[in-house]
Design a protein around this motif. Sequence first.
Motif, short mmCIF file in Angstrom:
data_model
loop_
_atom_site.label_atom_id
_atom_site.label_comp_id
_atom_site.label_asym_id
_atom_site.label_seq_id
_atom_site.Cartn_x
_atom_site.Cartn_y
_atom_site.Cartn_z
N PHE A 1 3.15 7.02 17.52
CA PHE A 1 3.53 5.74 16.94
C PHE A 1 4.48 5.88 15.76
O PHE A 1 5.04 4.88 15.30
CB PHE A 1 2.29 4.97 16.49
N SER A 2 4.65 7.11 15.25
CA SER A 2 5.48 7.30 14.05
C SER A 2 6.93 7.60 14.38
O SER A 2 7.70 7.96 13.49
CB SER A 2 4.91 8.43 13.19
N VAL A 3 7.34 7.43 15.64
CA VAL A 3 8.73 7.72 16.00
C VAL A 3 9.69 6.67 15.43
O VAL A 3 10.90 6.86 15.46
CB VAL A 3 8.90 7.79 17.53
N GLY A 4 9.15 5.58 14.88
CA GLY A 4 10.02 4.57 14.28
C GLY A 4 10.40 4.87 12.84
O GLY A 4 11.18 4.12 12.25
N MET A 5 9.87 5.93 12.25
CA MET A 5 10.23 6.30 10.89
C MET A 5 11.68 6.79 10.83
O MET A 5 12.20 7.36 11.80
CB MET A 5 9.32 7.41 10.37
N GLU A 6 12.34 6.58 9.69
CA GLU A 6 13.65 7.17 9.48
C GLU A 6 13.54 8.69 9.61
O GLU A 6 12.58 9.29 9.12
CB GLU A 6 14.20 6.80 8.10
N ALA A 7 14.51 9.30 10.24
CA ALA A 7 14.42 10.73 10.54
C ALA A 7 14.30 11.57 9.27
O ALA A 7 13.48 12.49 9.19
CB ALA A 7 15.63 11.16 11.36
N ASN A 8 15.09 11.25 8.24
CA ASN A 8 15.03 12.04 7.01
C ASN A 8 13.70 11.86 6.30
O ASN A 8 13.13 12.82 5.77
CB ASN A 8 16.20 11.67 6.09
N THR A 9 13.22 10.63 6.28
CA THR A 9 11.92 10.38 5.66
C THR A 9 10.83 11.12 6.40
O THR A 9 9.95 11.76 5.80
CB THR A 9 11.63 8.87 5.64
N ALA A 10 10.85 11.06 7.74
CA ALA A 10 9.84 11.74 8.55
C ALA A 10 9.90 13.25 8.35
O ALA A 10 8.86 13.93 8.29
CB ALA A 10 10.02 11.39 10.02
N SER B 1 2.40 6.16 6.66
CA SER B 1 3.63 6.89 7.00
C SER B 1 4.76 5.92 7.33
O SER B 1 5.89 6.06 6.84
CB SER B 1 3.38 7.84 8.17
N ASN B 2 4.49 4.93 8.15
CA ASN B 2 5.53 3.94 8.47
C ASN B 2 5.83 3.04 7.28
O ASN B 2 6.95 2.56 7.13
CB ASN B 2 5.10 3.11 9.67
N GLY B 3 4.81 2.84 6.42
CA GLY B 3 5.06 2.05 5.22
C GLY B 3 5.99 2.74 4.25
O GLY B 3 6.83 2.11 3.61
N VAL B 4 5.85 4.06 4.11
CA VAL B 4 6.76 4.82 3.24
C VAL B 4 8.19 4.67 3.74
O VAL B 4 9.14 4.45 2.96
CB VAL B 4 6.33 6.29 3.20
N SER B 5 8.38 4.79 5.05
CA SER B 5 9.72 4.60 5.60
C SER B 5 10.20 3.18 5.37
O SER B 5 11.39 2.95 5.07
CB SER B 5 9.70 4.92 7.09
N GLY B 6 9.30 2.20 5.48
CA GLY B 6 9.67 0.81 5.25
C GLY B 6 10.08 0.54 3.82
O GLY B 6 10.94 -0.32 3.56
N VAL B 7 9.47 1.20 2.85
CA VAL B 7 9.83 1.02 1.45
C VAL B 7 11.28 1.43 1.21
O VAL B 7 12.06 0.72 0.55
CB VAL B 7 8.88 1.84 0.55
N PHE B 8 11.67 2.58 1.77
CA PHE B 8 13.05 3.03 1.57
C PHE B 8 14.03 2.13 2.33
O PHE B 8 15.16 1.89 1.85
CB PHE B 8 13.20 4.47 2.02
N ARG B 9 13.63 1.63 3.50
CA ARG B 9 14.51 0.69 4.21
C ARG B 9 14.72 -0.58 3.39
O ARG B 9 15.82 -1.12 3.32
CB ARG B 9 13.89 0.35 5.58
N ALA B 10 13.62 -1.08 2.80
CA ALA B 10 13.73 -2.29 2.00
C ALA B 10 14.61 -2.08 0.76
O ALA B 10 15.41 -2.95 0.39
CB ALA B 10 12.34 -2.76 1.59
N GLU B 11 14.50 -0.92 0.13
CA GLU B 11 15.35 -0.64 -1.03
C GLU B 11 16.82 -0.57 -0.63
O GLU B 11 17.69 -1.05 -1.36
CB GLU B 11 14.91 0.67 -1.67
N LEU C 1 0.83 -1.20 0.00
CA LEU C 1 0.00 0.00 0.00
C LEU C 1 0.86 1.26 0.00
O LEU C 1 0.59 2.24 -0.71
CB LEU C 1 -0.92 -0.02 1.23
N ALA C 2 1.94 1.24 0.78
CA ALA C 2 2.82 2.41 0.85
C ALA C 2 3.58 2.62 -0.45
O ALA C 2 3.79 3.76 -0.90
CB ALA C 2 3.80 2.26 2.01
N SER C 3 4.02 1.53 -1.08
CA SER C 3 4.73 1.68 -2.36
C SER C 3 3.80 2.22 -3.44
O SER C 3 4.23 3.02 -4.29
CB SER C 3 5.32 0.34 -2.79
#
Length: 586
Positions: free
Chosen positions: A189-198, A82-92, A4-6
């Motif tokens: 709950f969004s504190v787990g996002m990458e700082a730059n992405t957030a 929001s966390n999914g967007v951060s997860g997409v970049f982590r996965a890449e 969904l985030a991708s």
Amino acid sequence: MNGLASALLSLAHSLFGPGFCPGDWVWATSAAGALVALLPPIGALAISIIRKGTGNRYDATTLSVFGAIGLVTALILPWLLSNGVSGVFRAERAGTKSGLTASEASTLTSGSCWVDTQKEYLGGGPNVYEVLFYKNNAALPTFVYVAAFILLPAGSLLFVILQGRTAFRRGPKWPSRFIWIPFAAMLAFSVGMEANTALHFWLGFLPFSVLGLIPVAMVGPPPWSVINRSDAPPRREPEPYRPPPPSASQMQPRPTPPPPPPPVNKPYPKTALASAPEPPPMAGALAAAPGPIPPPPGSRNAGGSRYRRVKQLGAGGFGTVWQAVDTQLNRTVALKIAHAPDRDTAERMQREARALAVVSHPNCVKVYDLAEEPDGLALVMEYLEGRPLAELVDGQGPLDDVAAGRLWATMAGALAAAHEKGVLHRDIKPSNIVLDPSGLAHLIDFGIARSQGDSKMTATGMMIGTPDFVAPEQAMGSAASPASDAWQLAATISYALSGQPPRGTRETPMAALMAAARAEPVSRLPQRSAHARLLAASLDPEPRRRPTLNSVRREVEGWLSRAGKSADGPVTRVVPRQPGGQAPRR
């Protein structure tokens, strides 16, 4: 979640992914934040549309629906995306499956300005929690992240709160918590996002949370007819009486009781009001037709007057008002003495006495007694030293919004208390509101007040009230109602703010009456007042579309609270008149 985030990131990249500094996917992250910012306004918009039909009816069903909408649009979906967007970049960055196409992933290796590789910049740094509470090697200075993660989410939360409060206009604001409390949880709950992405996500989120107020405001609040219907208590049909089955002892024949003794004639009690029975709980019986008025102490038949008159306060077509002293209780009172003590006059004064006796409110004038003076029937009332609102506005100019708001809320409460007892005032106008030396307002002259359902005391077709301040339906001969009193009070408040009646002045009372009967639009409203919109709604020619007095009081008290003012403060400071000057009026 990554799928969904991708999809959201791909859409954001296609909508806004320019290839300049710092990179197309960095800008796409901000565009994704802008798209996610549309979710809370969608929830507020849905609630606004639902309230168009439900108003302020907050039962278990509507509260469950509002709670579900808030959870989905302000917590679950924004958090997943929001966390999914951060997860997409982590996965890449980790080289695992992210949901992006090969051509999209290939562009993540580019960057400009301070960004060498977007894949590393967006998916390889510390998360928000680590940046705020630990020292980490981040791409930007720490103070930039700290300022961004305080100001951007706090600003977004502020506008989500405003969206919720806008969705619950013309009603209690506490249900707006169904929107902003889930969103506050989403921020935590969004504190787990990458700082730059957030950082770039919230840079896109904040401006669109501001724009989200526009569609919610455009929907508008529920109409007053729906608000009034939802505020009204539910009607409960009385259960039919079912007599209990007779017992065995009841079925046995009983001896016939002896006939009652003949009635004994008892003398009249001392005063009419003291002998009047307590009013029944049914509103329709509060203003029943009075019986003959007994001679109280101080009457022609009792020898001497109990009330020593001090000075005349005013006179009119109906009677004369005196300042007097109750010689038995040693207190100052006001005597309202009728000119012509005929039966109609006696009924009117008895009606006013009963109306005031059953209405218990600190801003309604109190009635003490109904006595027969040597020169006519007298209503003994509380003596109010002060000035009528009409005299104050004419002499000192219009009131400001705060003073008018206090006056409106106070008088709305007094009238609502009278309506709860089934009493309609029917002649609210600036001269029937007195401001005492402390600046508090009092409603007087219930002389034509009637219980709802009573027949008119005047001739058939005769209008009751003052033409400049009479409601359109009263001028057309329809029965008075609580909505009519609400119209007259709003007209009085409009006069207090502008210095003239809402329909303007006419050369003769008949011309004013004809203007009222034609329901001419109000043209003299105080347009610059904060109460202009509520006044326009309260002066609607259609009674069912007007807000109720309880709704008006709630709206005005809410405005006063937001302005940092108390609703129970003085309307204005009235300087007591000096001895030897013009006599104060009741």
